[in-house]
Write a protein that holds these residues in place. Structure first.
Motif, PDB file in Angstrom:
ATOM      1  N   ALA A   1      -9.385  -5.215   2.630  1.00 44.72           N
ATOM      2  CA  ALA A   1      -9.186  -4.463   3.877  1.00 44.72           C
ATOM      3  C   ALA A   1      -7.787  -3.848   3.915  1.00 44.72           C
ATOM      4  CB  ALA A   1      -9.404  -5.370   5.085  1.00 44.72           C
ATOM      5  N   PHE A   2      -6.784  -4.613   3.521  1.00 44.78           N
ATOM      6  CA  PHE A   2      -5.421  -4.080   3.491  1.00 44.78           C
ATOM      7  C   PHE A   2      -5.286  -2.953   2.470  1.00 44.78           C
ATOM      8  CE2 PHE A   2      -4.369  -8.297   5.323  1.00 44.78           C
ATOM      9  CZ  PHE A   2      -3.724  -7.857   6.470  1.00 44.78           C
ATOM     10  N   ASP A   3      -5.863  -3.133   1.292  1.00 41.37           N
ATOM     11  CA  ASP A   3      -5.785  -2.105   0.247  1.00 41.37           C
ATOM     12  C   ASP A   3      -6.479  -0.821   0.681  1.00 41.37           C
ATOM     13  OD1 ASP A   3      -4.427  -3.927  -1.328  1.00 41.37           O
ATOM     14  OD2 ASP A   3      -6.186  -4.444  -2.551  1.00 41.37           O
ATOM     15  N   ASP A   4      -7.669  -0.958   1.276  1.00 42.01           N
ATOM     16  CA  ASP A   4      -8.395   0.223   1.732  1.00 42.01           C
ATOM     17  C   ASP A   4      -7.660   0.923   2.867  1.00 42.01           C
ATOM     18  OD1 ASP A   4     -10.442  -0.030  -0.132  1.00 42.01           O
ATOM     19  OD2 ASP A   4     -11.692  -1.234   1.204  1.00 42.01           O
ATOM     20  N   MET A   5      -7.087   0.156   3.799  1.00 42.70           N
ATOM     21  CA  MET A   5      -6.359   0.783   4.897  1.00 42.70           C
ATOM     22  C   MET A   5      -5.117   1.499   4.370  1.00 42.70           C
ATOM     23  SD  MET A   5      -6.269   1.729   7.991  1.00 42.70           S
ATOM     24  CE  MET A   5      -7.432   0.798   8.968  1.00 42.70           C
ATOM     25  N   GLU A   6      -4.458   0.934   3.369  1.00 43.20           N
ATOM     26  CA  GLU A   6      -3.309   1.621   2.767  1.00 43.20           C
ATOM     27  C   GLU A   6      -3.739   2.971   2.195  1.00 43.20           C
ATOM     28  OE1 GLU A   6       0.125   1.108  -0.667  1.00 43.20           O
ATOM     29  OE2 GLU A   6      -1.397  -0.442  -0.455  1.00 43.20           O
ATOM     30  N   ASN A   7      -4.883   3.014   1.525  1.00 43.65           N
ATOM     31  CA  ASN A   7      -5.379   4.272   0.985  1.00 43.65           C
ATOM     32  C   ASN A   7      -5.758   5.257   2.087  1.00 43.65           C
ATOM     33  OD1 ASN A   7      -5.054   3.597  -1.733  1.00 43.65           O
ATOM     34  ND2 ASN A   7      -7.038   2.582  -1.810  1.00 43.65           N
ATOM     35  N   ILE A   8      -6.301   4.761   3.189  1.00 43.47           N
ATOM     36  CA  ILE A   8      -6.633   5.618   4.330  1.00 43.47           C
ATOM     37  C   ILE A   8      -5.357   6.221   4.913  1.00 43.47           C
ATOM     38  CG2 ILE A   8      -7.482   5.575   6.726  1.00 43.47           C
ATOM     39  CD1 ILE A   8      -9.603   3.518   5.711  1.00 43.47           C
TER      40      ILE A   8
END
Length: 132
Positions: free
Chosen positions: A83-90
């Motif tokens: 979730a943290f990795d995906d939000m960083e990409n967002i």
């Protein structure tokens, strides 16, 4: 609905990102809770706030800010680091010169959907002119 065009613009940016192709992006308008177990990552976008002020006395020119909430839901199977990795990409995908502020929530659990949830609120500058 207010901020429809701005929300759609962000939605198209996120959907076209190759780094984010493992996430389904949808517009969360109107938002309604639905107790459903998620099987894949889902990200919702919804207008949050609009704050405009007149910049002159005799015309209809406004300047201000608007905000869009981006909620990412990640099933437990992927783990909270995903979730943290995906939000960083967002966040990296949305960043541009109109972004004034970004507020990121802590990660939380959504037991009814059996997933993790993290919210980012993006605030953008806005110039609005209405011809009389």
């Amino acid at each position: 609905m207010y901020l429809d065009n701005e929300t759609d613009e962000l939605l198209n940016i996120l959907k076209s990102s190759e780094k984010l192709n493992n996430i389904n992006f949808i517009k969360a308008c109107p938002y309604a809770k639905k107790p459903t177990k998620l099987l894949k990552k889902v990200c919702t976008l919804a207008p949050a706030e609009l704050d405009l002020e007149s910049v002159s006395v005799d015309n209809e020119n406004f300047y201000g800010k608007y905000a869009v909430d981006v909620d990412l839901f990640v099933p437990y199977e992927f783990g909270s680091p995903a979730a943290f990795d995906d939000m960083e990409n967002i966040v990296r995908c949305i960043m541009n010169e109109r972004v004034c502020a970004i507020k990121l929530s802590s990660i939380s659990r959504e037991p009814s959907a059996e997933c993790y949830k993290i919210r980012a609120t993006f605030t953008f500058s806005l110039a609005y002119s209405k011809e009389a």
